[in-house]
Write a protein that holds these residues in place. Sequence first.
Motif, PDB file in Angstrom:
ATOM      1  N   ASN A  74       0.818  -1.207   0.000  1.00 53.06           N
ATOM      2  CA  ASN A  74       0.000   0.000   0.000  1.00 53.06           C
ATOM      3  C   ASN A  74       0.854   1.261   0.000  1.00 53.06           C
ATOM      4  N   SER A  94     -10.163   8.488  -1.622  1.00 51.66           N
ATOM      5  CA  SER A  94     -10.134   7.237  -0.875  1.00 51.66           C
ATOM      6  C   SER A  94     -11.397   7.173  -0.021  1.00 51.66           C
ATOM      7  N   VAL A 102      -3.016   2.776   4.188  1.00 49.16           N
ATOM      8  CA  VAL A 102      -3.506   3.605   3.087  1.00 49.16           C
ATOM      9  C   VAL A 102      -3.804   5.017   3.584  1.00 49.16           C
ATOM     10  N   THR A 145      -8.046   5.086  -4.407  1.00 50.34           N
ATOM     11  CA  THR A 145      -7.722   3.833  -3.722  1.00 50.34           C
ATOM     12  C   THR A 145      -8.840   3.487  -2.746  1.00 50.34           C
ATOM     13  N   ASP A 176      -6.864  -2.154  -1.995  1.00 47.63           N
ATOM     14  CA  ASP A 176      -6.247  -2.946  -0.933  1.00 47.63           C
ATOM     15  C   ASP A 176      -7.111  -4.194  -0.776  1.00 47.63           C
TER      16      ASP A 176
END
Length: 387
Positions: A74, A94, A102, A145, A176
């Motif tokens: 990550n 995110s 993250v 992400t 992830d």
Amino acid sequence: MIGRYFDYNATTPLHPLVSEVMTQALDTYGNPSSVHNVGMSAKDAVVSARQQIAAFLQCEPDELYFTSGGSESNNWVIKGYLNRWSGSPFHAVSSVIEHPSVRDTLRYWCQSAGGEVTFVPVDEIGCISAQKVIDAIRPDTKLITIMLANNETGVIQPIQEIAAAAKSRGIFFHTDAVQAVGKMPIRLQELGVDALSFSIHKLCGPKGVGGLYVNKAYALEPLIHGGGQEMGLRSGTENVVSLIGAAEACRVAQMDMAFVQAKLFAYKHRIIDQLRLLVPNLKVNGPMGSGCTLANTINIGIPGIRGEALAAYLDQRFGIAVSVGSACSSNQEKKLSYVLQEMGLDEDEIRSSVRISMGAFTNESDVGYFLQCMEHSLVHFYHCMPS
């Protein structure tokens, strides 16, 4: 003691088949970068492991990079991609429930490089709205992400929809997948992501080894310089024995996945149904449907009982291991789960919550024992409460 272990989302027992191949591999002691026969034997083992794991993920071997695990993966994918935008404005998107590797990396990178990040909220069951992610996109958005499955609640996020939106806008998209790989089928081409992180110790393999898939259309800058390993992008002598074990763990997970997930969904519903008979106001933190949650993960709140106290009692009295959620909290003083906070739970609800996570070695007898011990524990705690 494996039968009393209900914390598979933290880590998993080493599969006997993995242990066997790793023991056999101890004689593969050469450095894969050496040009003599001993080194070439080790290199062949690494090449074979990469091919096997790539086949498991359905990607090309040259799109797969080995790391020490999900947190490094990550860090690398965020820093390695965003580094190209240093000195110019950039924006990332995110979610509020991402793993600290993250969330904290994004915050660090934005502070050090002058970028901005938008953290999209979740709803009351921990789901991320694909539309809210799309709405957060700006002209200067370079990275999105979003985790595939949450480590505390097991909620599976709408990654394909988000990935399609990112691709149509030319935005690099990473997921992830540490809690998802080995627990649900992963077909990278169908998923549509540009990068994916995973850890082998989450699927009955060795600790300290994981990986990062990166679509060959993109290039990352190295996080670790110096040795030229991993196609020049991640220096460090390869952990040959663990990589051999990692490949075997992926093989076993692929072979057993359908059976394991079916039995775990049955156990999950059995546990929740039985606990609801004992605690009518039991709160399930997250969805129950098979398409939107991991089969192995249960997050429940038991009103009036502290989760920490229940976990400690189960451990000390019965040898049962469960979790009270993430130790990485946005509120270190109170140590409250930020995931449950973002789902709208109040402090009492969070403190009453425990996470139960099962795995490949969980069986009917284990679940029966767990439920008996839970019934005993509930009687103990409720009996001790002041009237």
